[in-house]
Design a protein around this motif. Sequence first.
Motif, short mmCIF file in Angstrom:
data_model
loop_
_atom_site.label_atom_id
_atom_site.label_comp_id
_atom_site.label_asym_id
_atom_site.label_seq_id
_atom_site.Cartn_x
_atom_site.Cartn_y
_atom_site.Cartn_z
N ASN A 233 0.82 -1.21 0.00
CA ASN A 233 0.00 0.00 0.00
C ASN A 233 0.86 1.27 0.00
N GLU A 234 2.10 1.12 0.47
CA GLU A 234 3.01 2.28 0.55
C GLU A 234 3.69 2.58 -0.79
N ILE A 235 3.59 1.67 -1.75
CA ILE A 235 4.39 1.84 -2.97
C ILE A 235 3.76 2.90 -3.88
N GLU A 236 4.56 3.91 -4.15
CA GLU A 236 4.08 5.04 -4.95
C GLU A 236 3.81 4.59 -6.39
N GLY A 237 2.73 5.07 -6.95
CA GLY A 237 2.41 4.73 -8.35
C GLY A 237 1.35 3.64 -8.43
N ILE A 238 1.37 2.70 -7.47
CA ILE A 238 0.34 1.66 -7.44
C ILE A 238 -0.94 2.29 -6.90
N GLU A 239 -2.05 2.10 -7.62
CA GLU A 239 -3.31 2.71 -7.18
C GLU A 239 -4.33 1.70 -6.71
N ARG A 240 -4.19 0.47 -7.20
CA ARG A 240 -5.16 -0.56 -6.81
C ARG A 240 -4.45 -1.87 -6.48
N ILE A 241 -4.90 -2.50 -5.40
CA ILE A 241 -4.37 -3.82 -5.03
C ILE A 241 -5.54 -4.79 -4.99
N ARG A 242 -5.43 -5.89 -5.72
CA ARG A 242 -6.43 -6.96 -5.64
C ARG A 242 -5.71 -8.25 -5.26
N PHE A 243 -6.47 -9.28 -4.89
CA PHE A 243 -5.83 -10.58 -4.63
C PHE A 243 -6.80 -11.71 -4.91
N MET A 244 -6.23 -12.89 -5.19
CA MET A 244 -6.98 -14.11 -5.47
C MET A 244 -6.16 -15.27 -4.95
N THR A 245 -6.64 -16.25 -4.28
CA THR A 245 -7.96 -16.40 -3.72
C THR A 245 -7.82 -16.58 -2.22
N SER A 246 -8.88 -16.39 -1.51
CA SER A 246 -8.89 -16.38 -0.06
C SER A 246 -9.66 -17.59 0.47
N HIS A 247 -9.01 -18.40 1.30
CA HIS A 247 -9.75 -19.51 1.92
C HIS A 247 -10.41 -19.00 3.20
N PRO A 248 -11.74 -19.21 3.36
CA PRO A 248 -12.43 -18.66 4.54
C PRO A 248 -11.82 -19.07 5.88
N LEU A 281 -19.48 -29.66 3.64
CA LEU A 281 -18.21 -28.94 3.87
C LEU A 281 -17.22 -29.82 4.62
N ARG A 282 -17.75 -30.60 5.56
CA ARG A 282 -16.88 -31.51 6.32
C ARG A 282 -16.29 -32.56 5.37
N ARG A 283 -17.15 -33.10 4.52
CA ARG A 283 -16.68 -34.14 3.59
C ARG A 283 -15.75 -33.56 2.51
N MET A 284 -15.87 -32.27 2.28
CA MET A 284 -14.97 -31.60 1.33
C MET A 284 -13.64 -31.23 1.99
N ASN A 285 -13.56 -31.42 3.33
CA ASN A 285 -12.38 -31.01 4.10
C ASN A 285 -12.14 -29.50 4.03
N ARG A 286 -13.20 -28.72 4.09
CA ARG A 286 -13.04 -27.26 4.00
C ARG A 286 -12.69 -26.65 5.37
N ARG A 287 -12.98 -27.35 6.43
CA ARG A 287 -12.63 -26.92 7.78
C ARG A 287 -13.30 -25.63 8.25
N TYR A 288 -14.56 -25.40 7.81
CA TYR A 288 -15.43 -24.39 8.42
C TYR A 288 -16.86 -24.90 8.26
N THR A 289 -17.76 -24.36 9.07
CA THR A 289 -19.17 -24.74 8.98
C THR A 289 -19.93 -23.63 8.26
N LYS A 290 -21.19 -23.92 7.95
CA LYS A 290 -22.04 -22.89 7.35
C LYS A 290 -22.09 -21.66 8.26
N GLU A 291 -22.24 -21.90 9.56
CA GLU A 291 -22.34 -20.79 10.52
C GLU A 291 -21.04 -19.99 10.57
N ASP A 292 -19.90 -20.71 10.56
CA ASP A 292 -18.60 -20.01 10.57
C ASP A 292 -18.54 -19.05 9.39
N TYR A 293 -18.95 -19.54 8.23
CA TYR A 293 -18.85 -18.73 7.01
C TYR A 293 -19.77 -17.52 7.10
N LEU A 294 -21.01 -17.74 7.56
CA LEU A 294 -21.96 -16.61 7.65
C LEU A 294 -21.46 -15.56 8.64
#
Length: 447
Positions: A233-248, A281-294
């Motif tokens: 965020n400190e780097i001069e000239g850069i105006e936008r920062i995006r990222f991919m992907t985020s695990h909940p 989600l458990r069977r997918m090994n995602r390691r969060y529940t519906k409630e955690d995500y909400l």
Amino acid sequence: MNSVKKPSGQKTYFIQTFGCQMNEHDSEKMAGMLEEKGYLPSEERETADVIVVNTCSVRENADNRFFGQLGVIKKIKERHPENVIAVCGCMMQQEHITQRIRQKYSWVDIMFGTMSIQEFPRLLEECLATRKKLMSVYQSQEKVIEGLPVHRKYSYKSYVDIMNGCNNFCTYCIVPYTRGRERSRMPESIVEEIRGLAADGVKEITLLGQNVNSYGNESDFDCDFAGLIYRINEIEGIERIRFMTSHPKDLSDRLIQAFVDCEKLCRHIHLPVQSGSTEILRRMNRRYTKEDYLQLVEKIRASVPDIAITTDIIVGFPGETEEDFEETMDLVRRVRYDSAFTFLYSVRTGTPAAEYGDQVPEDIKHVRFERLVDALNEITAQKNALYQDRVEKVLVEGVSKSDGSTCSGRTDTFKLVNFSCGEEKIGQIVDVRITEAKTFSLFGELV
Ligand code: SAH
Ligand code: SF4
Ligand code: F3S
């Protein structure tokens, strides 16, 4: 058929890329390496001296499309046997695929995997000198290879990989097998690369990783993903920062705070949920529940109220009952995504879910898929309608009509906007008033 003549002596290449941004960025590196060797990009595959196909294996139709393409390339190779055909990317990390290519497509000259792209120039040279069939596939890599030349597709925006690989082993997913374990680049190298990009006029960067939230976890340096954002965020000239992907499961409070503190961090998060059923989600090994995500979504919105949230959802994971699917429909209505990618579950050889006995019949998967897409589109349209009459900052990305007067670009929140504008504005951030909101895009006028 006659081949099209090219300038005498000039060697050319053509790269076809399947799959995600990581693959697109790998292709930019391969292009960079080829250009360093004196090759130029070719407009047409037919006339290129080197044809590269960078493959994806995430779903079965990706595999099928690749083999379909190989059928077409075979005809080109018959007309131009001297040309080099190289195949690489995620499919090459699987032995059953490389074996099949060796047996049925023995005219392919070079095969290499996701962890050996740095070897491509050497393989090409050796192939041209000896005309031998060559292969280089590693199953692991200690560190991300630094400093490869990159032929960047755009002058004003750029991908920057911050880590490679995935340690999560979601039970449906092939990626941990095709990209290896998580390796994070040193924050200093990342910052230095982005400084260089800014000096070249790049305004928007997208940080890439299969799960950026675990950036630095396996490393001995003291910088997490949020810390990296603060530094960029400190780097001069850069105006936008995006990222991919985020695990909940790994999204930190510090990252949410970064959205508040870092004015360059775009107010958009892609947060794949995959299913709304805690049991699936458990069977997918995602390691969060519906409630955690909400709860997580609630927490993000409490700090960043206007953030756009998008997601990925898989329909028809083995064992998904009508009740499980209703949980997904319920979650979608509660989160109200800005948009979503939906996928039919696809069996991937070698993943645990491929062995699950209770596969969902295709016709049921399709009915659920249609219902889900209808619900998501309705919400997307309602979300987009909120943009009516607003003035938004848009990075002008390209001319979308042949008359050269309609440009398209993205808002901070990643909404696609079409508006009247000359191509001299490409690469600039302009103000656009939204005059019409449709389900998949917005229309507007320059202010
Ligand atoms: N690393 C990213 C996802 C990479 S794959 C993440 O975890 O967010 C992109 C998407 O493809 C996944 O989010 C998932 O929705 C989908 N996908 C992966 N494997 C799949 C499979 N076997 N069948 C259907 N969709 C799949
Ligand atoms: Fe695949 Fe899961 Fe890793 Fe994403 S987090 S790449 S879905 S294993
Ligand atoms: Fe495909 Fe490999 Fe990306 S499988 S989605 S190209 S990491």
